[in-house]
Design a protein around this motif. Structure first.
Motif, PDB file in Angstrom:
ATOM      1  N   ARG A  32    -135.985  28.528  32.031  1.00  0.00           N
ATOM      2  CA  ARG A  32    -135.431  29.116  33.498  1.00  0.00           C
ATOM      3  C   ARG A  32    -136.011  28.388  34.475  1.00  0.00           C
ATOM      4  O   ARG A  32    -135.350  27.978  35.686  1.00  0.00           O
ATOM      5  CB  ARG A  32    -135.604  30.546  33.672  1.00  0.00           C
ATOM      6  CG  ARG A  32    -134.870  31.464  32.711  1.00  0.00           C
ATOM      7  CD  ARG A  32    -134.925  32.871  33.344  1.00  0.00           C
ATOM      8  NE  ARG A  32    -134.316  33.080  34.447  1.00  0.00           N
ATOM      9  CZ  ARG A  32    -134.839  33.449  35.453  1.00  0.00           C
ATOM     10  NH1 ARG A  32    -136.287  33.699  35.582  1.00  0.00           N
ATOM     11  NH2 ARG A  32    -134.278  33.801  36.702  1.00  0.00           N
ATOM     12  N   GLU A  33    -137.393  27.832  34.552  1.00  0.00           N
ATOM     13  CA  GLU A  33    -138.151  27.133  35.721  1.00  0.00           C
ATOM     14  C   GLU A  33    -137.299  25.695  35.625  1.00  0.00           C
ATOM     15  O   GLU A  33    -137.101  25.192  36.525  1.00  0.00           O
ATOM     16  CB  GLU A  33    -139.513  27.251  35.354  1.00  0.00           C
ATOM     17  CG  GLU A  33    -140.047  28.302  35.738  1.00  0.00           C
ATOM     18  CD  GLU A  33    -140.247  29.444  34.824  1.00  0.00           C
ATOM     19  OE1 GLU A  33    -140.297  30.501  34.892  1.00  0.00           O
ATOM     20  OE2 GLU A  33    -139.804  29.038  33.575  1.00  0.00           O
ATOM     21  N   ASP A  50    -140.439  33.434  41.045  1.00  0.00           N
ATOM     22  CA  ASP A  50    -138.858  33.933  40.792  1.00  0.00           C
ATOM     23  C   ASP A  50    -138.580  34.851  41.727  1.00  0.00           C
ATOM     24  O   ASP A  50    -138.553  36.113  41.407  1.00  0.00           O
ATOM     25  CB  ASP A  50    -138.932  34.491  39.232  1.00  0.00           C
ATOM     26  CG  ASP A  50    -137.567  34.918  38.637  1.00  0.00           C
ATOM     27  OD1 ASP A  50    -136.826  34.351  39.230  1.00  0.00           O
ATOM     28  OD2 ASP A  50    -137.514  35.367  37.654  1.00  0.00           O
ATOM     29  N   LEU A  94    -131.937  31.678  40.109  1.00  0.00           N
ATOM     30  CA  LEU A  94    -132.972  30.951  39.342  1.00  0.00           C
ATOM     31  C   LEU A  94    -134.465  30.910  40.057  1.00  0.00           C
ATOM     32  O   LEU A  94    -134.434  31.009  41.143  1.00  0.00           O
ATOM     33  CB  LEU A  94    -132.560  29.410  39.131  1.00  0.00           C
ATOM     34  CG  LEU A  94    -131.220  29.267  38.260  1.00  0.00           C
ATOM     35  CD1 LEU A  94    -130.869  27.773  38.618  1.00  0.00           C
ATOM     36  CD2 LEU A  94    -131.539  29.585  36.761  1.00  0.00           C
ATOM     37  N   PRO A  95    -135.364  30.900  39.210  1.00  0.00           N
ATOM     38  CA  PRO A  95    -136.795  30.322  39.981  1.00  0.00           C
ATOM     39  C   PRO A  95    -136.778  29.314  40.460  1.00  0.00           C
ATOM     40  O   PRO A  95    -135.764  28.024  40.435  1.00  0.00           O
ATOM     41  CB  PRO A  95    -137.608  30.306  38.578  1.00  0.00           C
ATOM     42  CG  PRO A  95    -137.130  30.896  37.455  1.00  0.00           C
ATOM     43  CD  PRO A  95    -135.620  30.849  37.851  1.00  0.00           C
ATOM     44  N   THR A 103    -129.039  31.133  44.054  1.00  0.00           N
ATOM     45  CA  THR A 103    -128.798  30.524  42.441  1.00  0.00           C
ATOM     46  C   THR A 103    -129.164  31.535  41.493  1.00  0.00           C
ATOM     47  O   THR A 103    -128.648  31.101  40.353  1.00  0.00           O
ATOM     48  CB  THR A 103    -130.005  29.105  42.250  1.00  0.00           C
ATOM     49  OG1 THR A 103    -131.033  29.585  42.344  1.00  0.00           O
ATOM     50  CG2 THR A 103    -129.568  28.174  43.545  1.00  0.00           C
ATOM     51  N   LYS A 116    -133.445  32.028  45.326  1.00  0.00           N
ATOM     52  CA  LYS A 116    -133.212  33.174  44.021  1.00  0.00           C
ATOM     53  C   LYS A 116    -131.766  33.843  44.554  1.00  0.00           C
ATOM     54  O   LYS A 116    -131.056  33.989  43.747  1.00  0.00           O
ATOM     55  CB  LYS A 116    -134.245  34.217  43.976  1.00  0.00           C
ATOM     56  CG  LYS A 116    -133.807  35.126  43.048  1.00  0.00           C
ATOM     57  CD  LYS A 116    -134.073  34.579  41.265  1.00  0.00           C
ATOM     58  CE  LYS A 116    -133.770  35.392  40.216  1.00  0.00           C
ATOM     59  NZ  LYS A 116    -135.117  36.574  40.288  1.00  0.00           N
ATOM     60  N   ALA A 155    -134.405  24.981  34.502  1.00  0.00           N
ATOM     61  CA  ALA A 155    -132.859  24.958  34.884  1.00  0.00           C
ATOM     62  C   ALA A 155    -132.969  24.934  36.417  1.00  0.00           C
ATOM     63  O   ALA A 155    -132.273  24.487  37.205  1.00  0.00           O
ATOM     64  CB  ALA A 155    -132.479  26.413  34.426  1.00  0.00           C
ATOM     65  N   GLY A 156    -133.909  25.827  36.977  1.00  0.00           N
ATOM     66  CA  GLY A 156    -134.032  25.893  38.454  1.00  0.00           C
ATOM     67  C   GLY A 156    -134.426  24.642  39.299  1.00  0.00           C
ATOM     68  O   GLY A 156    -133.841  24.127  40.302  1.00  0.00           O
ATOM     69  N   ARG A 208    -131.301  22.055  38.922  1.00  0.00           N
ATOM     70  CA  ARG A 208    -130.551  22.698  40.163  1.00  0.00           C
ATOM     71  C   ARG A 208    -130.915  22.093  41.393  1.00  0.00           C
ATOM     72  O   ARG A 208    -130.057  21.343  42.082  1.00  0.00           O
ATOM     73  CB  ARG A 208    -130.525  24.137  39.999  1.00  0.00           C
ATOM     74  CG  ARG A 208    -129.315  24.558  40.850  1.00  0.00           C
ATOM     75  CD  ARG A 208    -127.998  24.294  40.516  1.00  0.00           C
ATOM     76  NE  ARG A 208    -126.791  24.858  41.531  1.00  0.00           N
ATOM     77  CZ  ARG A 208    -126.461  26.180  41.496  1.00  0.00           C
ATOM     78  NH1 ARG A 208    -126.814  26.951  40.901  1.00  0.00           N
ATOM     79  NH2 ARG A 208    -125.766  26.394  42.448  1.00  0.00           N
TER      80      ARG A 208
END
Length: 267
Positions: free
Chosen positions: A235-236, A73, A169-170, A167, A164, A238-239, A242
């Motif tokens: 969150r991971e 992250d 994000l992680p 985005t 990071k 989502a990353g 993406r």
């Protein structure tokens, strides 16, 4: 049945396999660089591979062991571009092809973050040789961890930090992946338990990896504790999604797949 597994040989994956080698009746593990782990899984030579995240999109229908990953992250320390020029002036970039995710991430950042279109050249992870033929060099894993930028007169650009910044994000570098049905809920639970034990033994892992070098041991412990995450939470995920979408957008992969997960007998 024994689960045939392909794992990565770098320091950053050791918490995920902590104690598994002592259970040969359950898990049969071989260690390689990330790209080779993906080849073994795609070829059916292992049942489960700790593969580069981009390779999830290159082998048909796969499933992921839930809540396990190698992620960061922010700065990751072991995936970096080393350059003697500002990134905006880079026209050629040598790529360490040991990990296809890091190569894909570099391409995504060039297109979407740095706004450059360099010539990419595959290369062995020898920084001086890479920079003799290109403006910048991608180096990953333990070799990147060992490079002193000042000694080589280069700037180290951490790709975890760059992702990071772009985005928020992680970034997920690798996860346990196999074909649907290859992993039982009990096996998935055992892998999660191994991770839980691994993160409680960072000091032991760092000491073993350092081989008696006190300064390397301190650096390794700080790296495991501060730079890496071993969860694949919302969150991971989502990353990861993406990253997959951006890689598909620039043609690095042919298309997208939904994230599918094995069942686990652990909460």
């Amino acid at each position: 049945m024994t689960l045939r597994m392909g794992a990565v040989s770098y320091l950053n994956t050791k918490p995920l396999v902590f104690g598994l080698e002592s259970t040969p009746g359950q898990f049969d593990i071989r260690f390689d660089v990330p790209a080779r782990c993906a080849e073994l899984l795609h070829g059916g030579d292992v049942d489960l591979g700790l593969i580069p995240a981009i390779e999830y999109l290159r082998g048909g229908e796969y499933a992921i062991v839930p809540n396990l990953a190698v992620a960061s992250d922010g700065d990751v320390a072991t995936v970096a571009v080393f350059t003697r020029k500002p990134m905006r002036d880079v026209r050629s970039l040598a790529l360490d092809v040991s990990s296809r995710t890091s190569v894909a991430l570099t391409r995504v950042l060039c297109a979407n973050h740095w706004s450059i279109n360099p010539v990419f050249e595959p290369a062995e992870p020898d920084l001086d040789a890479m920079l003799a033929r290109a403006d910048a060099a991608l180096v990953i894993g333990d070799p990147a961890f060992e490079i002193d930028p000042a000694e080589h007169g280069v700037e180290k650009i951490d790709l975890g930090g760059e992702w990071k910044a772009m985005t928020g994000l992680p970034f997920v570098y690798a996860m346990w992946v196999g074909r649907p049905g290859a992993v039982t809920p009990a096996q998935a639970g055992a892998l999660q338990q191994a991770r839980n034990a691994g993160v409680m033994h960072f000091a032991e892992i760092a000491r073993e990896w350092a081989g008696g070098d006190a300064s390397r041991e301190v650096r390794a412990f700080g790296y495991l504790r501060d730079n890496l995450k071993y969860e694949l939470g919302p969150r991971e995920q989502a990353g990861l999604s993406r990253f997959h979408a951006l890689a598909a957008e620039i043609g690095v992969v042919p298309g997208l797949q939904p994230l599918r997960f094995y069942e686990s007998d652990r909460a």
